[in-house]
Design an enzyme around this catalytic site. Structure first.
Site, PDB file in Angstrom:
ATOM      1  N   ASP A 137      -9.509  -1.121   5.031  1.00  0.00           N
ATOM      2  CA  ASP A 137     -10.002  -2.374   5.215  1.00  0.00           C
ATOM      3  C   ASP A 137      -9.550  -3.185   3.943  1.00  0.00           C
ATOM      4  O   ASP A 137      -9.472  -4.264   4.364  1.00  0.00           O
ATOM      5  CB  ASP A 137     -11.420  -2.394   5.451  1.00  0.00           C
ATOM      6  CG  ASP A 137     -12.075  -1.631   6.947  1.00  0.00           C
ATOM      7  OD1 ASP A 137     -11.160  -1.905   7.764  1.00  0.00           O
ATOM      8  OD2 ASP A 137     -13.034  -1.173   6.920  1.00  0.00           O
ATOM      9  N   CYS A 138      -9.505  -2.550   2.847  1.00  0.00           N
ATOM     10  CA  CYS A 138      -9.391  -3.255   1.718  1.00  0.00           C
ATOM     11  C   CYS A 138      -7.862  -3.359   1.452  1.00  0.00           C
ATOM     12  O   CYS A 138      -7.185  -4.324   0.711  1.00  0.00           O
ATOM     13  CB  CYS A 138      -9.969  -2.820   0.382  1.00  0.00           C
ATOM     14  SG  CYS A 138     -10.335  -1.057   0.155  1.00  0.00           S
ATOM     15  N   TYR A 139      -7.050  -2.499   1.720  1.00  0.00           N
ATOM     16  CA  TYR A 139      -5.584  -2.213   1.676  1.00  0.00           C
ATOM     17  C   TYR A 139      -4.830  -2.051   2.962  1.00  0.00           C
ATOM     18  O   TYR A 139      -4.563  -0.736   3.260  1.00  0.00           O
ATOM     19  CB  TYR A 139      -5.150  -1.110   0.772  1.00  0.00           C
ATOM     20  CG  TYR A 139      -5.689  -1.339  -0.698  1.00  0.00           C
ATOM     21  CD1 TYR A 139      -5.235  -2.302  -1.686  1.00  0.00           C
ATOM     22  CD2 TYR A 139      -6.828  -0.593  -1.380  1.00  0.00           C
ATOM     23  CE1 TYR A 139      -5.413  -2.574  -2.963  1.00  0.00           C
ATOM     24  CE2 TYR A 139      -7.204  -0.972  -2.556  1.00  0.00           C
ATOM     25  CZ  TYR A 139      -6.611  -1.779  -3.338  1.00  0.00           C
ATOM     26  OH  TYR A 139      -6.873  -1.938  -4.456  1.00  0.00           O
TER      27      TYR A 139
END
Lengths: 405, 135
Positions: A137-139
């Site tokens: 989700d963040c990368y």
């Protein structure tokens, strides 16, 4: 009267420090004696330029858009290690492209590897970078193909776990029929040649045999720029047997060093191909040694005649760890062009460039004389001969129960 | 008198024939073998300098070619890339003619192209690959 680091640095800043190379110190101590030399000389500079396999570069590219956490990275097809935070990765000097034929057609050429990537970066050449990742989700990003250049990176620093070996073995080949291809170069059959790899009397750690001035935080010359000792090097072995003058009679102390690649020069950080062996990084390194007292004057006056190295058979004894050295020879003998082994005259092959070592010691001397380079007192010295720290071999313990511990 | 630097390739069927001595006698040539590699069942290769009059050299090479020897002029030379050479000395012992040598006083590694026979042994042995084949 012993001197302190502060005394010496004050003289450097005032442009009054007396700085000589380790070669020049030999004559000074011979002429004036160690006591007078210690009063007169403030700093002795050393140098070495040789393949140092345990080297590599820590790089950070900055973040991509969208963001990506690299799991695999290749630079000019050479794999880098990316098991770190998002866009940090480390490329080791000896790493090879996955499609390199290695020694399948022996002897392999090993024309390009991690060390050459490092040299290319330092030379300012663009390098092809490919990266893969799994999405989070963040990368979210999964693929990257881009050119990178050292000027665009956030950090690019050499981070070398083992450099500047204090002395080293001399490689010979007792096999009567076959040349051997080693990290000590091609060693010719039937005592046809003897490879050695140390600057001897100019070599940094041979001029401070007990590491009285070398430790964590020691500022040094690295690849044409400024670097530091960050820790003892891997395989640091201060309890190696020593001669009467305190100098180890074989590979002993090592240092882990770090330095900004942006300051470095590609003629002093050179990718090298060892025929039939692999890739390594030839690196220039120099350490300034403060002449704190008479003992340091005596240590830095060490000369090639007084430094001995063990002669090892790389066809059998070294790889299979059978038997011991065939004898010891001095660097004066090694540099004469021939040594004697088992009653035979064996021509010597240097792998360490003495002219480069001289140039490094000379350049470091000029930096200090110009007041541009101050000496740093180590935060902690390296473990020395009295530490009891030795050099372990791996004690192999086979899995039992199919690997269930 | 002239000289020719040539590479002679002998097919496997010919390697036990005394070609060179025949040419030398018939055409009154001088010769200097720079490099020879002849193994049973394989092609033999010889790098040599032949000396004689222009006419004799032409005739001798024609004769050898008619016997089945393939002949090429030796146009290759080895050059040192001075920017790449680190003067370590790893090449010195492998060089059969001492074209590569270390000055024991200055520790400089020297290369004398006049002594080089272009055997190429130094090319893969040089760690920074400063020794290169120039055609």
């Amino acid at each position: 009267m012993p001197k302190t680091y502060a005394d010496i640095n004050a003289k450097i800043q005032a442009g009054k420090a007396v700085v000589v190379t380790a070669e020049e110190m030999i004559g000074i101590v011979e002429e004036d004696g160690a006591a007078k030399a210690a009063e007169r000389v403030d700093v002795v500079t050393t140098g070495t330029f040789a393949p140092m396999c345990s080297s590599g570069a820590m790089l950070n590219t900055g973040h991509t858009t969208p963001r990506m956490r690299f799991t695999k990275v290749w630079l000019n097809e050479v794999p880098a290690y990316a098991g770190l935070a998002a866009v940090d990765f480390y490329i080791g000097a000896t790493e090879l492209p996955e499609n390199d034929p290695r020694n399948r057609n022996h002897p392999g050429l090993f024309s390009y590897g991690g060390a050459h990537v490092i040299e290319d970066l330092i030379a300012g050449r663009d390098v092809r970078m490919v990266a893969e990742a799994y999405p989070t989700d963040c990368y979210p990003r999964q693929d990257l193909e881009t050119l990178i250049n050292i000027g665009d990176l956030n950090q690019a620093y050499l981070l070398n776990p083992r450099n500047a070996y204090q002395n080293y073995g001399v490689a010979v080949n007792l096999n009567e029929d076959r040349d051997i291809y080693t990290y000590m170069g091609v060693v010719q059959a039937d005592l046809g040649s003897a490879s050695f790899c140390s600057a001897g009397q100019l070599s940094p750690m041979l001029n401070d045999p007990y590491y009285r001035t070398i430790g964590i935080g020691t500022r040094l010359y690295l690849g044409g720029g400024v670097g530091y000792v960050y820790f003892q090097g891997t395989q640091h072995n201060p309890t190696e047997a020593r001669a009467e003058n305190g100098v180890p009679m074989g590979g002993a102390g090592t240092i882990g060093v770090v330095g900004d690649m942006n300051q470095m020069r590609s003629d002093l950080v050179v990718g090298v191909s060892m025929y039939g062996y692999g890739v390594s990084l030839a690196l220039g390194l120099g350490i300034p040694i403060p002449i704190l007292d008479e003992d340091m004057a005596r240590y830095t006056a060490v000369k090639d005649e007084d430094i001995v190295a063990p002669v090892l058979d790389y066809s059998r004894e070294y790889p299979y760890r059978e038997g011991g050295p065939l004898g010891h020879v001095s660097y004066a003998q090694l540099k004469s062009g021939h040594i004697e082994v088992r009653g035979r005259k064996v021509p010597t092959t240097p792998l360490s460039s003495y002219v480069r070592a001289q140039a490094i010691a000379e350049e470091l001397k000029e930096w200090i004389q110009a007041g541009e380079f101050l000496l740093s007192q180590p935060a902690e010295l390296l473990p020395s001969a009295d530490s009891g720290q030795g050099f372990k071999s791996l004690n192999e313990r086979p899995f039992n129960n199919g690997g269930v511990v | 008198m002239a000289d020719r630097r040539i590479v002679m390739h002998f097919p496997p069927t010919m390697i036990d024939e005394p070609i060179i001595s025949g040419l030398v006698k018939t055409y009154d040539l001088g010769f200097n073998i720079l490099r020879a590699s002849i193994t049973p069942q394989q092609e033999g290769v010889m790098v040599l300098v032949l000396e004689g009059t222009e006419d004799a050299l032409d005739a001798a090479l024609r004769d050898a070619q008619e016997k089945g020897v393939r002949i090429e002029p030796l146009e290759m030379e080895i050059v040192r890339d001075e920017d790449k050479c680190t003067e370590c000395g790893a090449c010195v012992n492998i060089c059969p003619t001492e074209a590569l040598a270390i000055d024991l006083q200055t520790r400089h590694v020297t290369f004398d192209p006049d002594k080089c026979i272009a055997c190429e042994l130094c090319v893969p042995v040089c760690p920074p690959r400063a020794m290169q084949i120039a055609l």
